[in-house]
Design a protein around this motif. Structure first.
Motif, PDB file in Angstrom:
ATOM      1  N   LYS A  93       6.733   2.415   1.389  1.00 18.78           N
ATOM      2  CA  LYS A  93       6.241   2.737   2.722  1.00 18.78           C
ATOM      3  C   LYS A  93       5.412   4.009   2.645  1.00 18.78           C
ATOM      4  CE  LYS A  93       8.895  -0.487   4.651  1.00 18.78           C
ATOM      5  NZ  LYS A  93       8.351  -1.697   5.304  1.00 18.78           N
ATOM      6  N   SER A 145      -3.576  -0.696   6.189  1.00 20.39           N
ATOM      7  CA  SER A 145      -3.634   0.767   6.216  1.00 20.39           C
ATOM      8  C   SER A 145      -5.079   1.240   6.234  1.00 20.39           C
ATOM      9  CB  SER A 145      -2.918   1.357   5.005  1.00 20.39           C
ATOM     10  OG  SER A 145      -3.583   1.005   3.804  1.00 20.39           O
ATOM     11  N   GLN A 192      -0.791   3.969   8.464  1.00 21.21           N
ATOM     12  CA  GLN A 192      -0.282   2.612   8.272  1.00 21.21           C
ATOM     13  C   GLN A 192      -0.317   1.939   9.646  1.00 21.21           C
ATOM     14  OE1 GLN A 192       0.773   1.737   5.057  1.00 21.21           O
ATOM     15  NE2 GLN A 192       0.702  -0.384   5.754  1.00 21.21           N
ATOM     16  N   ILE A 193      -1.413   1.258   9.932  1.00 20.32           N
ATOM     17  CA  ILE A 193      -1.638   0.740  11.278  1.00 20.32           C
ATOM     18  C   ILE A 193      -0.602  -0.321  11.627  1.00 20.32           C
ATOM     19  CG2 ILE A 193      -3.317  -0.416  12.767  1.00 20.32           C
ATOM     20  CD1 ILE A 193      -5.517   0.840  11.020  1.00 20.32           C
ATOM     21  N   VAL A 194      -0.435  -1.280  10.735  1.00 21.32           N
ATOM     22  CA  VAL A 194       0.652  -2.249  10.845  1.00 21.32           C
ATOM     23  C   VAL A 194       1.242  -2.398   9.453  1.00 21.32           C
ATOM     24  CG1 VAL A 194      -0.317  -3.489  12.819  1.00 21.32           C
ATOM     25  CG2 VAL A 194      -0.951  -4.182  10.494  1.00 21.32           C
ATOM     26  N   LYS A 195       2.223  -3.260   9.324  1.00 19.06           N
ATOM     27  CA  LYS A 195       2.959  -3.354   8.066  1.00 19.06           C
ATOM     28  C   LYS A 195       2.061  -3.568   6.856  1.00 19.06           C
ATOM     29  CE  LYS A 195       6.642  -5.996   5.818  1.00 19.06           C
ATOM     30  NZ  LYS A 195       7.613  -7.117   5.948  1.00 19.06           N
ATOM     31  N   ASN A 196       1.066  -4.425   6.972  1.00 23.41           N
ATOM     32  CA  ASN A 196       0.257  -4.803   5.822  1.00 23.41           C
ATOM     33  C   ASN A 196      -1.157  -4.235   5.843  1.00 23.41           C
ATOM     34  OD1 ASN A 196       2.341  -6.423   4.814  1.00 23.41           O
ATOM     35  ND2 ASN A 196       1.705  -8.132   6.106  1.00 23.41           N
ATOM     36  N   TRP A 231      10.702  -4.163  18.678  1.00 23.82           N
ATOM     37  CA  TRP A 231       9.808  -3.030  18.880  1.00 23.82           C
ATOM     38  C   TRP A 231      10.573  -1.736  19.135  1.00 23.82           C
ATOM     39  CZ3 TRP A 231       4.817  -2.864  17.824  1.00 23.82           C
ATOM     40  CH2 TRP A 231       4.135  -4.071  17.709  1.00 23.82           C
ATOM     41  N   TYR A 280      -5.746  -4.222   3.092  1.00 23.51           N
ATOM     42  CA  TYR A 280      -4.856  -5.233   3.672  1.00 23.51           C
ATOM     43  C   TYR A 280      -4.171  -5.980   2.536  1.00 23.51           C
ATOM     44  CZ  TYR A 280      -3.152  -9.339   6.147  1.00 23.51           C
ATOM     45  OH  TYR A 280      -2.349 -10.326   6.653  1.00 23.51           O
ATOM     46  N   LYS A 334       4.125   6.880  10.599  1.00 23.08           N
ATOM     47  CA  LYS A 334       3.097   6.000  10.076  1.00 23.08           C
ATOM     48  C   LYS A 334       1.799   6.735   9.752  1.00 23.08           C
ATOM     49  CE  LYS A 334       4.767   1.899  12.531  1.00 23.08           C
ATOM     50  NZ  LYS A 334       4.411   0.789  13.448  1.00 23.08           N
ATOM     51  N   GLN A 382      12.482   1.687  18.553  1.00 22.91           N
ATOM     52  CA  GLN A 382      12.230   2.732  17.582  1.00 22.91           C
ATOM     53  C   GLN A 382      13.521   3.499  17.314  1.00 22.91           C
ATOM     54  OE1 GLN A 382       8.745   3.176  16.323  1.00 22.91           O
ATOM     55  NE2 GLN A 382       8.993   1.127  17.177  1.00 22.91           N
TER      56      GLN A 382
END
Length: 787
Positions: free
Chosen positions: A42, A633, A627-631, A15, A685, A579, A17
């Motif tokens: 990204k 948005s 982009q809330i998490v990797k996969n 986590w 997703y 993000k 940064q």
């Protein structure tokens, strides 16, 4: 104990940064300001500042691929394994050949310009392109409302941006005007599946920068078609969907041959029965392009064409019919169709005269021809210059008949630009165009029940024949100067229009008439960079727009309406975080002499548009992607606006008593088709090769006329679609893509367009409404093969 400590600390490190920063320079060490830096696959993007510096912060540990591009320089990529702060500098080398982007750069805004815009890439368009007309591919961009006569997005479609219709949206293809010179609309039905040959689109809302063609009063669409692809490819797209919808597209390209030549081609067919009864479409098109790339120049030839045969669904249906038979079509004649073909030829030449000086020139020619055929019942023969028929001693002066209204036109000209960049923080552009239009309008009766004795056969009687000519010259100069954190922008345009048409003189006598208009359109803007990732901006732009063909022909020389004038004020804030990319924009569009329908009639009883002295649109637009998490948005847009006419008079004439009329005065009334709220949303997703997206669109209530009457509105609607995608590779196939789109998944019954009118007969006054119902739940399933 060590293992246990590692387990405890792993989440901390994952986590953590970090940041990636660096400097972008060219080979002589000079800093490159405005270079585009992105993290591949990204959300993150950035631009280098005046010192060439960039930074991505708050990045989690992981593997990143950085892509750096700058116009006129070779793109560079670096792979970075991030586990701490990293410095990544880039030195860009000048291209061995000229970049395609310079061809359209004169009519576009740069990344941090003081105007509001949206860029769509080829990948953005591919994701949503399943054969629907181009306006539907723009539906998730800010302030856009789309509609379809046939109800399913294929055939005749409509586009409004900020409440302004297609006649107020400037459209260019590679800098060449697409809007019809007379009606000023853009008819994407004439170029079906155009999106399959589009590399990118920039949408500028409001007046925007100077461009070629009719003035942008709502927005401008700057479309660039196929550009260089270095590797050979072939692609096959097939779609099947509701209402017997089919799309078949094959495209291929050679890639770069001997580092100098490339050739690309596409062939498409789209067919659909339409949601509305008999509202079928049969559309075909092709696109071919070839290019030569030298060290300092590009030569490109585009040849493309589209042909359409569409059964008419132009009338809409009544409010009562919405409840009993939403798919009703008033037309029943077998060949009540629109038929048109449009051929385009474009030749471009770009030359790097020096390292700082780039010249562009383009020659173009468009040939359009076609007609729409319609059955007319019980028509007065003399209106069609046909003598009455005598049968058995009885004189027959009315007859059922079939007519064709033809348009045959040529549009050709030259566009040009010269860009001078003496320093990385200073840029000058000189550009413009000279275009000519020759239009032939003629109408024929091809059958009439009583036009000859036996009442049958094709007579091909021409009853109306008139020509039009229009020339359009413009020249603009533009300067952009970066002074520290402040960018200063100025743009001045002069436009001269000459129009010759068949109309009425000051005595209402028919004949060839002439009009000349001259416009000066200044634009100024300021952008201040708060940080490398955010800025604020403000601009003011003036636009002037000539009346369209109907405005001229529906009036005589003395009653001809004035041109329209718009002062557009834009201001906003943009940011690009690790993000989150977001922007908020405010606008005030202040019109003088805007043309609207008031009910006033011309010399032969037809509806005309009239100038209203003062009207305006004000609002706020929001556009963001997170982009809330990797996969996962979230993309969203929202527009809150108010559109008003300060005062106007509505006229309603009695169709039985000559000279009798009613008038109604209105103050501070809503402009028709201008919803106060337009919003879109997409949750997406992805997992490995699969993806799912929920796509939503909300459009608020719209007035059907300019009276603000609460009983003459289009109800607000909220429509949701679901898109499923899956991609895999197989031996011999680079990618197999499946795309399943379910439109209107909750089966909402809604209308996105309509109209209203008033009538007076023997003193009895009334109003009527009509609507264009849109498709309930329907689907499109696509298979894409890339080789």
């Amino acid at each position: 104990m060590i293992a246990a400590l590692a387990v405890v600390l792993c989440p901390v490190f994952s986590w953590a940064q970090f940041k990636i920063s660096g400097k972008i320079t060219e080979t002589n060490g000079r800093a490159l300001s405005g270079a585009s830096i992105r993290l591949k696959n990204k959300l993150f993007t950035a631009a280098s500042n005046s010192a060439g510096l960039y930074e991505f912060s708050n990045l989690p540990a992981g593997n990143y691929q950085i892509v750096v591009s700058y116009l006129g320089f070779a793109t560079q990529e670096k792979n970075i394994q991030l586990s701490g702060h990293v410095t990544a500098d880039f030195t860009l080398s000048p291209l061995a050949f000229v970049a395609d982007e310079v061809v359209v750069s004169a009519t576009r805004v740069a990344k941090n310009a003081a105007f509001t815009y949206k860029n769509l890439t080829r990948a953005d368009l591919e994701k949503v392109n399943q054969g629907q007309d181009l306006p539907y591919l723009l539906n998730q961009t800010p302030s856009v409302v789309v509609t379809s006569d046939a109800g399913a997005g294929i055939g005749y479609t409509g586009l409004r941006i900020r409440g302004s219709d297609a006649t107020r949206i400037n459209v260019t293809l590679n800098g060449i005007p697409l809007n019809d010179a007379e009606s000023q609309g853009s008819f994407f039905i004439n170029l079906p599946d155009l999106a399959s040959s589009v590399d990118n689109i920039q949408i500028q809302r409001g007046v925007g920068t100077s461009t070629n063609g009719a003035g942008a009063f709502g927005a401008s669409l700057n479309i660039q078609t196929t550009t260089r692809r270095d590797s050979a490819y072939a692609e096959l797209n097939n779609t099947y969907g509701s209402y017997e919808t089919w799309r078949n597209t094959v495209s291929a390209g050679t890639g770069l041959i001997n580092n100098k030549f490339s050739f690309d081609a596409r062939l498409s067919r789209i067919k659909s029965d339409g949601y509305v009864d008999r509202a079928s479409s049969n559309l075909k098109s092709f696109f071919v392009t070839g290019a030569y790339y030298g060290k300092n120049d590009i030569l490109r030839l585009n040849v493309f064409s589209g042909t359409e045969k569409t059964y008419q669904a132009w009338n809409g249906i009544s409010e009562e019919m919405l409840q009993t038979n939403r798919r009703h079509n008033d037309f029943t004649y077998d060949n009540q169709t629109d038929n048109y073909q449009q051929d385009h030829y474009q030749l471009f030449y770009t030359r790097n005269i020096t390292k700082q000086l780039v010249a562009n020139a383009a020659l173009h020619y468009t040939y359009g021809r076609g007609y729409y055929e319609e059955f007319k019942k019980d028509r007065t023969l003399s209106d069609y210059q046909i003598d009455p028929v005598i049968i058995g001693g009885t004189t027959i002066s009315k007859s059922d008949l079939v007519r064709r209204l033809w348009l045959d036109n040529d549009f050709y000209g030259l566009t040009y630009s010269l860009t001078y960049t003496p320093k990385t923080n200073l840029n000058f552009t000189l550009g413009g165009a000279y275009n000519r239009y020759d239009g032939k309008h003629f109408d024929e009766v091809i059958w009439a029940q009583f036009a000859n004795y036996n009442g049958s056969g094709s007579i091909r009687h021409r009853y109306d024949d008139n020509d039009a000519f229009k020339s359009d010259f413009n020249i603009f100069g533009r300067v952009s100067y970066q002074l520290g954190q402040l960018n200063i922008f100025a743009d001045l345009q002069y436009r001269n229009i000459f129009y010759s048409y068949f109309g009425l003189d000051e005595n209402a006598d028919p004949g060839q008439q002439r009009a000349r208009l001259e416009f000066f359109n200044p634009k100024f803007g300021l952008t201040y960079n708060l940080t490398d990732k955010s800025n604020v901006y403000a601009s003011v732009a003036v636009g002037n727009k000539e009346p369209n063909r109907r405005d001229f022909t529906d009036s005589n020389v003395n009653t001809r309406p004035k041109h329209e004038n718009l002062t557009d004020i834009e201001f906003g804030y943009r940011t690009q975080l690790a993000k989150l990319t977001a922007g908020i924009n405010g606008f005030a569009m202040l019109y003088k002499d805007q043309l609207i329908n008031t009910g006033k009639l011309n010399d032969v009883g037809g509806q005309t548009r009239q100038n209203v002295p003062n009207s305006y649109r004000i609002g706020l637009e929001f556009d963001a992607r997170w982009q809330i998490v990797k996969n996962f948005s979230w993309t969203a847009t929202a527009t809150l606006s108010q559109s008003k006419i300060k005062n106007f008079t509505e006229y309603v004439y009695d169709d039985t008593i000559d000279g009798d009329l009613l008038t109604f005065d209105y103050n501070n009334t809503n402009i028709a088709y201008s919803p106060k709220i337009v919003a879109s949303n997409e949750f997406a997703y992805s997992y490995k090769n699969a993806g799912i997206a929920l796509i939503s669109k909300y459009v608020g209530e719209q007035n059907l006329d300019n009276t603000s009457a609460s009983d003459r509105v289009l109800d607000a609607f909220f429509v949701n679609d679901v898109r499923l995608t899956y991609n895999l590779s197989l031996p011999g196939i680079k990618n197999v893509g499946l795309n399943f789109l379910v439109n209107n998944i909750f089966n909402v019954r809604y209308e996105s367009n309509g109209g209203s009118g008033a009538y007076l007969s023997n003193g009895d006054f009334g109003r009527y409404k009509y609507f264009y119902p849109q498709a309930t739940r329907n689907f499109l399933l696509s298979l894409n093969l890339k080789f």
